[in-house]
Design a protein around this motif. Structure first.
Motif, short mmCIF file in Angstrom:
data_model
loop_
_atom_site.label_atom_id
_atom_site.label_comp_id
_atom_site.label_asym_id
_atom_site.label_seq_id
_atom_site.Cartn_x
_atom_site.Cartn_y
_atom_site.Cartn_z
N ASN A 203 0.86 -1.18 0.00
CA ASN A 203 0.00 0.00 0.00
C ASN A 203 0.90 1.24 0.00
O ASN A 203 1.24 1.78 1.05
CB ASN A 203 -0.91 -0.01 1.23
CG ASN A 203 -1.92 1.13 1.21
OD1 ASN A 203 -2.05 1.85 0.22
ND2 ASN A 203 -2.64 1.31 2.31
N ASN A 204 1.30 1.67 -1.19
CA ASN A 204 2.25 2.76 -1.32
C ASN A 204 1.96 3.56 -2.59
O ASN A 204 1.05 3.24 -3.37
CB ASN A 204 3.68 2.20 -1.33
CG ASN A 204 3.84 1.06 -2.34
OD1 ASN A 204 3.33 1.14 -3.45
ND2 ASN A 204 4.55 0.01 -1.94
N GLU A 205 2.74 4.63 -2.78
CA GLU A 205 2.52 5.51 -3.92
C GLU A 205 2.71 4.78 -5.24
O GLU A 205 2.02 5.05 -6.24
CB GLU A 205 3.46 6.71 -3.84
CG GLU A 205 3.09 7.71 -2.76
CD GLU A 205 1.70 8.30 -2.96
OE1 GLU A 205 1.33 8.57 -4.13
OE2 GLU A 205 0.98 8.46 -1.96
N ALA A 206 3.67 3.85 -5.29
CA ALA A 206 3.91 3.10 -6.52
C ALA A 206 2.67 2.29 -6.89
O ALA A 206 2.28 2.23 -8.07
CB ALA A 206 5.12 2.18 -6.35
N MET A 207 2.03 1.66 -5.91
CA MET A 207 0.83 0.87 -6.19
C MET A 207 -0.31 1.77 -6.65
O MET A 207 -1.05 1.44 -7.61
CB MET A 207 0.43 0.08 -4.95
CG MET A 207 -0.79 -0.82 -5.14
SD MET A 207 -0.52 -2.11 -6.40
CE MET A 207 0.63 -3.20 -5.51
N LEU A 208 -0.49 2.91 -6.00
CA LEU A 208 -1.55 3.84 -6.40
C LEU A 208 -1.35 4.32 -7.84
O LEU A 208 -2.29 4.34 -8.65
CB LEU A 208 -1.58 5.03 -5.44
CG LEU A 208 -2.03 4.74 -4.01
CD1 LEU A 208 -1.78 5.96 -3.12
CD2 LEU A 208 -3.50 4.34 -3.97
N SER A 209 -0.12 4.69 -8.18
CA SER A 209 0.18 5.18 -9.54
C SER A 209 0.00 4.07 -10.56
O SER A 209 -0.53 4.31 -11.66
CB SER A 209 1.60 5.72 -9.60
OG SER A 209 1.77 6.84 -8.76
N ALA A 210 0.44 2.86 -10.21
CA ALA A 210 0.32 1.74 -11.15
C ALA A 210 -1.13 1.38 -11.40
O ALA A 210 -1.54 1.16 -12.56
CB ALA A 210 1.08 0.54 -10.60
N LEU A 211 -1.95 1.32 -10.36
CA LEU A 211 -3.36 0.99 -10.53
C LEU A 211 -4.07 2.04 -11.39
O LEU A 211 -4.86 1.71 -12.28
CB LEU A 211 -4.04 0.89 -9.16
CG LEU A 211 -3.71 -0.35 -8.32
CD1 LEU A 211 -4.20 -0.17 -6.89
CD2 LEU A 211 -4.33 -1.60 -8.94
N LYS A 212 -3.79 3.30 -11.11
CA LYS A 212 -4.43 4.38 -11.87
C LYS A 212 -4.05 4.32 -13.34
O LYS A 212 -4.91 4.37 -14.23
CB LYS A 212 -4.02 5.73 -11.27
CG LYS A 212 -4.63 6.95 -11.97
CD LYS A 212 -4.24 8.23 -11.24
CE LYS A 212 -4.93 9.45 -11.85
NZ LYS A 212 -4.49 9.70 -13.25
N SER A 213 -2.75 4.19 -13.61
CA SER A 213 -2.28 4.19 -14.99
C SER A 213 -2.70 2.92 -15.74
O SER A 213 -3.05 2.96 -16.93
CB SER A 213 -0.76 4.32 -15.03
OG SER A 213 -0.35 5.54 -14.46
N ALA A 386 -5.47 -0.60 -3.15
CA ALA A 386 -4.10 -0.65 -2.64
C ALA A 386 -4.09 -1.13 -1.19
O ALA A 386 -3.24 -1.93 -0.79
CB ALA A 386 -3.44 0.72 -2.76
N TYR A 387 -5.04 -0.62 -0.40
CA TYR A 387 -5.14 -1.06 1.00
C TYR A 387 -5.45 -2.55 1.07
O TYR A 387 -4.82 -3.30 1.85
CB TYR A 387 -6.24 -0.26 1.71
CG TYR A 387 -6.53 -0.78 3.11
CD1 TYR A 387 -5.74 -0.38 4.19
CD2 TYR A 387 -7.57 -1.68 3.32
CE1 TYR A 387 -6.00 -0.88 5.47
CE2 TYR A 387 -7.83 -2.18 4.60
CZ TYR A 387 -7.04 -1.78 5.66
OH TYR A 387 -7.29 -2.28 6.91
N ASN A 388 -6.40 -3.02 0.25
CA ASN A 388 -6.79 -4.43 0.27
C ASN A 388 -5.65 -5.35 -0.14
O ASN A 388 -5.45 -6.42 0.45
CB ASN A 388 -7.97 -4.67 -0.67
CG ASN A 388 -9.28 -4.10 -0.14
OD1 ASN A 388 -9.36 -3.67 1.02
ND2 ASN A 388 -10.30 -4.10 -0.97
N ILE A 389 -4.92 -4.95 -1.19
CA ILE A 389 -3.82 -5.79 -1.67
C ILE A 389 -2.81 -6.02 -0.56
O ILE A 389 -2.35 -7.14 -0.33
CB ILE A 389 -3.16 -5.13 -2.90
CG1 ILE A 389 -4.10 -5.18 -4.10
CG2 ILE A 389 -1.83 -5.82 -3.24
CD1 ILE A 389 -3.67 -4.32 -5.28
N ASP A 390 -2.47 -4.96 0.14
CA ASP A 390 -1.50 -5.07 1.23
C ASP A 390 -2.07 -5.88 2.39
O ASP A 390 -1.42 -6.80 2.91
CB ASP A 390 -1.12 -3.67 1.71
CG ASP A 390 -0.04 -3.68 2.77
OD1 ASP A 390 1.12 -3.94 2.42
OD2 ASP A 390 -0.36 -3.46 3.95
#
Length: 411
Positions: A203-213, A386-390
């Motif tokens: 649950n980090n910025e990389a995951m948020l950016s990757a999911l969005k993109s 992202a929260y769920n994945i982690d």
């Protein structure tokens, strides 16, 4: 009675984390042997259902038959756990190296360092539970040269080409968008990493950016409408799709179908970030059968490792299946590139990111599978995913370790 941990892990592994049906069904755990003294080998070499010529070479060299049974990767993960529980393990398995993260649960035997080349033995404290056979197992961009002159180096460029291709009735690109293995390179592109000896933090910025993109390019590529549940290679091979993201394991099949019209390139960059394939080894490992003598076990390991390490065997695997040997004689003919295509292919292999095995990865796939798909289907938001994945990865890993500590797993 099956152990509780096997039920948990089998449920996780039975989920279709690749987003597609397994190529082989594992309807039985123990194959009917042709001879009582056969060596039984379970193989997860994806898509390669004939090792007849290798079997003949082994029989000629060692005077023993190999009974080879093929499994889908996810089927084999669960079946090996149940086979260990029921004391019906095969003599050897060929599996992706991420299986080694659960080596103690699969009862993989430690391999003597003497079986490895000197350069690969590491320090004296290292333990080896799988011998590498092939390297690669990575994603790259394939394209049809009849439809594309210059492969796109970025997603913006690819979608510009898509407009022109659409006018000709050609879909720009497809890939197995539902499968987490295809999502993971985008996570790495934004600075994510799953290489850790500690608990994975996802649950980090990389995951948020990757999911969005990732959601943006799946929607712009119109994959959900075009492919439905599954994007297979049929449309690409039949000239209806210009590009596809797929694995090196399909290299030979694509080359046979398209010949010189097949091109390879890196997955297009996303928002200025390079997207590199993630690579790993296929290894041969040796489940420990309690009834087998130590002498027999060592002889079996020695003969199979010696066989798969031979230049003749490695050359056959490369030419027949397009998989590059993990250990190879520098003077081998395989080190001499015979075409521009092969040079490009091996450049991409060398540029891929090698990932190692640890137990947490096994639980990550399920969490990614559920939540990436939920984002693509607008069932949950990116932050929640992202929260769920982690959280789901940590929860499954925690339950696994708890049951281990209670000695409710196989020893």
């Amino acid at each position: 009675m099956h152990h509780p941990i096997l039920i948990i892990v089998f449920f996780v592994f039975s989920l279709n984390v690749w987003g597609q049906d397994s190529e082989y069904r594992s309807d039985i755990l123990v194959p009917e042997l042709r001879h009582a003294d056969n060596l039984v080998l379970w193989s997860a070499f994806g898509g390669y259902n004939s090792f007849d010529s290798l079997n003949e070479q082994y029989r000629h060299q060692f005077g023993q038959e190999l009974s080879i049974v093929f499994f889908g990767v996810e089927d084999l993960k669960g079946d090996l756990l149940f086979a260990a529980d029921a004391e019906i393990l095969p003599d050897a398995v060929i599996v992706p190296s991420d299986f080694l993260g659960l080596h103690q649960d699969y009862r993989f035997q430690a391999i003597d360092k003497e079986n490895f080349p000197q350069s690969e033995r590491g320090n004296s404290k290292d333990a080896y539970f799988g011998y590498p056979i092939t390297t690669g197992n990575f994603l790259l961009l394939y394209y049809n040269k009849l439809l594309v002159s210059n492969p796109a180096s970025s997603w913006d460029e690819l979608f510009q080409q898509a407009q022109q291709l659409s006018e000709k009735g050609i879909q720009a690109i497809t890939w197995q968008y539902r499968a987490p293995f295809y999502f993971l390179p985008f996570y790495y592109a934004f600075g994510g990493n799953i290489e850790t000896n500690e608990a994975l933090k996802l649950n980090n910025e990389a995951m948020l950016s990757a999911l969005k993109s990732y959601k943006e390019i799946v929607e712009q590529a119109d994959l959900i409408r075009f492919c439905g549940r599954s994007c297979d290679s049929f449309d690409f091979l039949n000239g209806q799709v210009a590009y596809t993201i797929d694995g090196d394991w399909n290299y030979r099949e694509f080359k046979r179908a398209l010949g010189d019209n097949l091109g390879v390139a890196a997955i297009p960059a996303i928002k200025g970030h390079a997207v590199r394939g993630l690579s790993s080894n296929y290894v041969i490992a040796f489940p420990k059968n309690k009834k087998e003598s130590e002498a027999n076990r060592k002889q079996k390991m020695k003969s199979l490792i010696e066989f798969f390490n031979k230049d003749k065997t490695q050359t056959h695997i490369f030419h027949e299946y397009g998989l590059y040997p993990a250990s190879i004689d520098p003077n081998s003919k395989l080190n001499k590139r015979t075409s521009e295509f092969e040079s490009q292919f091996f450049t991409l292999l060398n540029d891929s990111i090698s990932i190692q095995s640890h137990a947490s990865i096994s639980f990550m796939w399920s969490a990614l599978s559920n939540n990436v798909l939920a984002v693509l289907q607008d069932q949950i938001g990116i932050e929640k995913a992202a929260y769920n994945i982690d959280a789901e990865t940590q929860e499954l890993a925690g339950k696994f370790e708890q049951l281990r500590s209670q000695k409710r797993v196989l020893k």
